[in-house]
Design a protein around this motif. Structure first.
Motif, PDB file in Angstrom:
ATOM      1  N   GLU A  72      40.049  39.673  49.415  1.00 33.80           N
ATOM      2  CA  GLU A  72      39.221  40.874  49.281  1.00 33.80           C
ATOM      3  C   GLU A  72      38.503  41.259  50.558  1.00 33.80           C
ATOM      4  O   GLU A  72      38.454  42.441  50.919  1.00 33.80           O
ATOM      5  CB  GLU A  72      38.236  40.704  48.127  1.00 33.80           C
ATOM      6  CG  GLU A  72      38.915  40.702  46.768  1.00 33.80           C
ATOM      7  CD  GLU A  72      37.920  40.800  45.628  1.00 33.80           C
ATOM      8  OE1 GLU A  72      36.702  40.675  45.885  1.00 33.80           O
ATOM      9  OE2 GLU A  72      38.366  40.995  44.492  1.00 33.80           O
ATOM     10  N   ILE A  87      47.914  48.516  42.352  1.00 38.69           N
ATOM     11  CA  ILE A  87      48.738  47.355  42.033  1.00 38.69           C
ATOM     12  C   ILE A  87      50.136  47.587  42.579  1.00 38.69           C
ATOM     13  O   ILE A  87      50.734  48.640  42.371  1.00 38.69           O
ATOM     14  CB  ILE A  87      48.813  47.135  40.508  1.00 38.69           C
ATOM     15  CG1 ILE A  87      47.414  46.922  39.925  1.00 38.69           C
ATOM     16  CG2 ILE A  87      49.727  45.966  40.172  1.00 38.69           C
ATOM     17  CD1 ILE A  87      47.378  46.967  38.400  1.00 38.69           C
ATOM     18  N   ARG A 120      45.957  45.839  46.191  1.00 39.20           N
ATOM     19  CA  ARG A 120      44.813  45.020  45.768  1.00 39.20           C
ATOM     20  C   ARG A 120      45.263  43.885  44.854  1.00 39.20           C
ATOM     21  O   ARG A 120      44.699  42.808  44.876  1.00 39.20           O
ATOM     22  CB  ARG A 120      43.772  45.888  45.060  1.00 39.20           C
ATOM     23  CG  ARG A 120      43.180  46.981  45.914  1.00 39.20           C
ATOM     24  CD  ARG A 120      42.493  46.488  47.188  1.00 39.20           C
ATOM     25  NE  ARG A 120      41.351  45.656  47.015  1.00 39.20           N
ATOM     26  CZ  ARG A 120      40.305  45.612  47.851  1.00 39.20           C
ATOM     27  NH1 ARG A 120      40.276  46.389  48.919  1.00 39.20           N
ATOM     28  NH2 ARG A 120      39.312  44.779  47.652  1.00 39.20           N
ATOM     29  N   TRP A 121      46.265  44.128  44.037  1.00 38.69           N
ATOM     30  CA  TRP A 121      46.941  43.106  43.247  1.00 38.69           C
ATOM     31  C   TRP A 121      48.436  43.227  43.503  1.00 38.69           C
ATOM     32  O   TRP A 121      48.934  44.322  43.793  1.00 38.69           O
ATOM     33  CB  TRP A 121      46.712  43.311  41.743  1.00 38.69           C
ATOM     34  CG  TRP A 121      45.432  42.787  41.179  1.00 38.69           C
ATOM     35  CD1 TRP A 121      44.265  43.479  41.004  1.00 38.69           C
ATOM     36  CD2 TRP A 121      45.198  41.466  40.661  1.00 38.69           C
ATOM     37  NE1 TRP A 121      43.315  42.674  40.421  1.00 38.69           N
ATOM     38  CE2 TRP A 121      43.863  41.433  40.189  1.00 38.69           C
ATOM     39  CE3 TRP A 121      45.977  40.311  40.548  1.00 38.69           C
ATOM     40  CZ2 TRP A 121      43.293  40.294  39.625  1.00 38.69           C
ATOM     41  CZ3 TRP A 121      45.408  39.175  39.982  1.00 38.69           C
ATOM     42  CH2 TRP A 121      44.084  39.175  39.531  1.00 38.69           C
ATOM     43  N   TYR A 176      51.005  37.025  48.638  1.00 36.14           N
ATOM     44  CA  TYR A 176      49.703  36.795  48.014  1.00 36.14           C
ATOM     45  C   TYR A 176      49.660  35.451  47.304  1.00 36.14           C
ATOM     46  O   TYR A 176      48.647  34.738  47.354  1.00 36.14           O
ATOM     47  CB  TYR A 176      49.382  37.915  47.022  1.00 36.14           C
ATOM     48  CG  TYR A 176      48.951  39.218  47.662  1.00 36.14           C
ATOM     49  CD1 TYR A 176      49.112  39.452  49.024  1.00 36.14           C
ATOM     50  CD2 TYR A 176      48.387  40.230  46.903  1.00 36.14           C
ATOM     51  CE1 TYR A 176      48.721  40.644  49.594  1.00 36.14           C
ATOM     52  CE2 TYR A 176      47.984  41.433  47.462  1.00 36.14           C
ATOM     53  CZ  TYR A 176      48.157  41.643  48.811  1.00 36.14           C
ATOM     54  OH  TYR A 176      47.768  42.828  49.375  1.00 36.14           O
ATOM     55  N   ASP A 181      41.842  36.173  34.944  1.00 33.36           N
ATOM     56  CA  ASP A 181      42.271  37.512  35.361  1.00 33.36           C
ATOM     57  C   ASP A 181      43.773  37.568  35.594  1.00 33.36           C
ATOM     58  O   ASP A 181      44.436  38.544  35.214  1.00 33.36           O
ATOM     59  CB  ASP A 181      41.535  37.937  36.630  1.00 33.36           C
ATOM     60  CG  ASP A 181      40.085  38.318  36.372  1.00 33.36           C
ATOM     61  OD1 ASP A 181      39.750  38.581  35.191  1.00 33.36           O
ATOM     62  OD2 ASP A 181      39.307  38.350  37.336  1.00 33.36           O
ATOM     63  N   GLN A 182      44.325  36.543  36.229  1.00 32.83           N
ATOM     64  CA  GLN A 182      45.771  36.500  36.428  1.00 32.83           C
ATOM     65  C   GLN A 182      46.507  36.530  35.092  1.00 32.83           C
ATOM     66  O   GLN A 182      47.451  37.310  34.904  1.00 32.83           O
ATOM     67  CB  GLN A 182      46.165  35.218  37.169  1.00 32.83           C
ATOM     68  CG  GLN A 182      45.865  35.212  38.650  1.00 32.83           C
ATOM     69  CD  GLN A 182      46.208  33.868  39.257  1.00 32.83           C
ATOM     70  OE1 GLN A 182      45.621  32.844  38.892  1.00 32.83           O
ATOM     71  NE2 GLN A 182      47.145  33.848  40.180  1.00 32.83           N
ATOM     72  N   LYS A 191      45.940  38.272  43.706  1.00 32.15           N
ATOM     73  CA  LYS A 191      45.080  39.262  44.342  1.00 32.15           C
ATOM     74  C   LYS A 191      45.159  39.174  45.859  1.00 32.15           C
ATOM     75  O   LYS A 191      45.426  38.110  46.419  1.00 32.15           O
ATOM     76  CB  LYS A 191      43.625  38.998  43.949  1.00 32.15           C
ATOM     77  CG  LYS A 191      43.003  39.985  43.019  1.00 32.15           C
ATOM     78  CD  LYS A 191      41.567  39.586  42.743  1.00 32.15           C
ATOM     79  CE  LYS A 191      40.761  40.839  42.447  1.00 32.15           C
ATOM     80  NZ  LYS A 191      39.395  40.481  42.031  1.00 32.15           N
ATOM     81  N   TRP A 237      42.533  49.625  38.716  1.00 31.96           N
ATOM     82  CA  TRP A 237      43.706  49.842  39.553  1.00 31.96           C
ATOM     83  C   TRP A 237      44.914  50.294  38.735  1.00 31.96           C
ATOM     84  O   TRP A 237      45.229  49.713  37.707  1.00 31.96           O
ATOM     85  CB  TRP A 237      44.067  48.566  40.311  1.00 31.96           C
ATOM     86  CG  TRP A 237      42.934  47.951  41.056  1.00 31.96           C
ATOM     87  CD1 TRP A 237      42.369  46.734  40.834  1.00 31.96           C
ATOM     88  CD2 TRP A 237      42.218  48.521  42.151  1.00 31.96           C
ATOM     89  NE1 TRP A 237      41.347  46.503  41.712  1.00 31.96           N
ATOM     90  CE2 TRP A 237      41.225  47.587  42.536  1.00 31.96           C
ATOM     91  CE3 TRP A 237      42.313  49.720  42.842  1.00 31.96           C
ATOM     92  CZ2 TRP A 237      40.342  47.829  43.581  1.00 31.96           C
ATOM     93  CZ3 TRP A 237      41.430  49.966  43.880  1.00 31.96           C
ATOM     94  CH2 TRP A 237      40.460  49.026  44.241  1.00 31.96           C
TER      95      TRP A 237
END
Length: 296
Positions: A188, A202, A141-142, A251, A160-161, A185, A238
Motif C-alpha cells: 500500500e 482489481i 490495488r488487488w 503480488y 480479506d483474501q 494486495k 474497488w
C-alpha cells in the motif's frame, strides 16, 4: 556448477542453482548488481527503453529472456529486469531476486536480517471498464490470479483474501476444472506513490491471452460472456479494472517473501468498447517517465 554433496549444510545445489561464476541461474546476476528498487517489464526490449532515462548505467546483463540494466537517476539506484510473459516467469524472477538479497549464496543459507525490495511492474493491459480509456494508466490495488501459481505454495490466507476469492468465484460462475483463484494486495505505501496519475482497481491475471481473457478466434472460450459480466464486480471500493498476465504472481510472491510490490499498466485496449491504442509505444513511454519521476 558444483554438485550436491552429502555434507552440504545449506540449501542443496539442485534447489538453489548457481552458475559457475556464482550468479543465480536464470537471471545470471550477482547480489551487487541488483538495486533495492526494481522495475519489472515483460518485453526484453523495454529494458533499454527504461534505462535510456538513467543518468548512469552500472551493469547490463542478459540471459535468455531475462535482461537486467542497473543504474541511477540522481542518487536513486534502480534496476530494470525483463520477466517475459506469464506468472511462470514471475516465479523465476521473484525467487531469484529474493535469493540475491536474502540468501548467503556462498554458504547457501538464509540471512539473519531480512532485506526488503521495492518491485514495480510496468506493463500493458486491457481495460474492462468503459470509463478507463486507452492510453490511460491503471494501478492494481488487488490482483486475482486465475493462473494457479500461488496454489502451489503453502501460506495462511487472511480474511480479506478469502472473502475476495469466494465472492469473485460466486460472481463469475466458475466451472469445475478451472483453478481456484487466489488474491493478493499491492504494497500500500508503495502503491500510494503513484495514485496521482493512475486509475485504480482489481486486476485479473490470466494464464493466457486468448480464451482466458475472453477472446475468440477459432476456439470458443469456456466462459463466453465473462467480459460482459466482470465490470459489475466490486470488492470494498474497488471494481475489476483490467486483464493482464503477471501481477497475481508478483503480488503473491512479494507478499510471502516480505517485499513491497505494485503494478502500473498502460491501457492499450478497452475491451468493452473494442478500442485499441493508436500509439501503444507512446503510452508505455509516458508511463515509464511518470514512474521514474515519481521514484526520483
Amino acid at each position: 556448477m558444483a554438485s550436491s554433496t552429502a555434507n552440504e549444510t545449506g540449501i542443496r545445489s539442485s534447489e538453489l542453482i548457481l552458475n559457475p561464476d556464482g550468479s543465480v541461474y536464470h537471471l545470471k546476476l550477482h547480489p551487487e548488481q541488483l538495486a533495492d528498487t526494481v522495475l519489472l517489464v515483460g518485453d526484453p526490449g523495454r529494458v533499454a527503453e527504461v534505462s535510456r532515462y538513467f543518468d548512469h548505467i552500472e551493469f547490463q546483463v542478459s540471459n535468455r529472456e531475462f535482461i537486467t540494466h542497473t543504474g541511477s537517476i540522481g542518487n536513486k539506484r534502480i534496476s530494470c529486469i525483463s520477466t517475459g510473459i506469464g506468472t511462470d516467469n514471475i516465479d523465476i524472477v521473484l525467487n531469484e531476486v529474493d535469493a540475491l538479497v536474502n540468501i548467503d549464496l556462498d554458504h547457501r543459507t538464509p540471512k539473519d536480517l531480512h532485506h526488503k525490495l521495492q518491485l514495480i511492474r510496468i506493463g500493458t493491459t486491457g481495460s474492462l471498464q468503459e470509463e478507463i480509456p486507452v492510453d490511460a494508466f491503471v494501478q492494481s490495488r488487488w490482483a486475482i490470479g486465475l493462473d494457479s501459481l500461488l496454489n502451489w505454495y503453502a501460506y495462511p490466507k487472511n480474511p480479506d483474501q478469502m472473502r475476495l476469492e469466494q465472492e469473485f468465484v460466486a460472481y463469475a460462475g466458475f466451472k469445475d476444472g478451472l483453478a481456484f483463484p487466489y488474491a493478493f494486495k499491492a504494497g500500500e505505501s508503495l502503491a500510494d506513490t503513484f495514485n496521482h496519475f493512475s486509475h485504480q482497481g482489481i486486476t485479473l491475471t490470466a494464464p493466457g491471452f486468448y480464451a482466458p481473457q475472453g477472446r475468440k478466434l477459432r476456439l470458443n472460450p469456456l466462459l463466453p460472456d465473462l467480459n460482459e459480466h466482470l465490470p459489475g464486480f466490486s470488492f470494498e471500493k474497488w471494481k475489476v479494472a483490467n486483464f493482464e498476465m503477471e501481477t497475481s504472481g508478483l503480488y503473491g510472491l512479494s507478499s510471502l517473501l516480505g517485499h513491497d510490490a505494485v503494478t502500473l499498466c498502460a491501457v492499450i485496449a478497452n475491451r468493452p468498447l473494442g478500442e485499441y491504442s493508436q500509439n501503444p509505444h507512446e503510452a508505455v513511454d509516458q508511463l515509464i517517465k511518470k514512474v521514474l519521476e515519481s521514484l526520483s
